[in-house]
Write a protein that holds these residues in place. Sequence first.
Motif, PDB file in Angstrom:
ATOM      1  N   CYS A 123      -5.575  26.747 108.508  1.00 46.72           N
ATOM      2  CA  CYS A 123      -6.914  27.323 108.421  1.00 46.72           C
ATOM      3  C   CYS A 123      -7.858  26.149 108.631  1.00 46.72           C
ATOM      4  O   CYS A 123      -8.084  25.340 107.728  1.00 46.72           O
ATOM      5  N   TYR A 161      -0.191  33.533 108.395  1.00 47.13           N
ATOM      6  CA  TYR A 161      -1.479  33.619 109.066  1.00 47.13           C
ATOM      7  C   TYR A 161      -2.239  32.306 108.973  1.00 47.13           C
ATOM      8  O   TYR A 161      -2.053  31.524 108.040  1.00 47.13           O
ATOM      9  N   VAL A 207      -7.989  34.013 114.734  1.00 48.35           N
ATOM     10  CA  VAL A 207      -7.103  34.360 113.626  1.00 48.35           C
ATOM     11  C   VAL A 207      -5.770  34.646 114.286  1.00 48.35           C
ATOM     12  O   VAL A 207      -5.702  35.301 115.330  1.00 48.35           O
ATOM     13  N   ILE A 225      -9.041  35.284 105.365  1.00 48.77           N
ATOM     14  CA  ILE A 225      -7.777  35.765 105.928  1.00 48.77           C
ATOM     15  C   ILE A 225      -6.908  36.389 104.831  1.00 48.77           C
ATOM     16  O   ILE A 225      -6.298  37.437 105.039  1.00 48.77           O
ATOM     17  N   VAL A 279      -0.680  32.789 103.859  1.00 45.52           N
ATOM     18  CA  VAL A 279      -1.755  32.166 104.625  1.00 45.52           C
ATOM     19  C   VAL A 279      -1.580  30.672 104.431  1.00 45.52           C
ATOM     20  O   VAL A 279      -1.535  30.184 103.306  1.00 45.52           O
ATOM     21  N   GLY A 308      -6.136  30.384 110.908  1.00 47.77           N
ATOM     22  CA  GLY A 308      -7.326  30.654 111.704  1.00 47.77           C
ATOM     23  C   GLY A 308      -8.101  29.387 112.011  1.00 47.77           C
ATOM     24  O   GLY A 308      -7.826  28.319 111.456  1.00 47.77           O
TER      25      GLY A 308
END
Length: 167
Positions: A139, A94, A83, A123, A134, A96
């Motif tokens: 991701c 963010y 992450v 997340i 995010v 991940g």
Amino acid sequence: FKSYFTDVNDYKPLLEGIKKVEEKKPENPRQASDKSVSLQALKRMMELQLERCFIDLSYEAIKPDTKDIAIRNVNLGISPDLVFKAKIKGQTAYGGIKVHLSKNKPFSLNQCEYVSTVLMRYIKRNIAGPDNIVLPHLCLCIDVFGGRMVPAKDDGGKTIKEIQGIC
């Protein structure tokens, strides 16, 4: 892979991993098989060229306190391999990574989408603040033996509804 994820532009941890595995002397057929699979996984990770997803992105790996998410009162252990947070246009963002390592049972595209979308939801719920974003394209579910890097769906709504139906 964890040390590689701290800087995906640096293959040194993967190369060191290959060297370390090559030096191991298997004592039985199971260890010989594990050695072979480990070498293949490390080499395939390099071939996936993960760094292409992180061009011009400086990020910081973070260690989340929780590793699961509840969907319809079912706890799903997501245990992300990475992450991270980054600054993009002045905003904290963010993303991940979740790695799937199974030589005999690679994920389908649909399964990878489920994993990356659940990762994105995880997340959003557990890590990102209300003023943070995010990024679905960061991701990722990486299926090493399936040769796939699959990002989350942009809104994930349909995929999450499918997952809720399964739960």
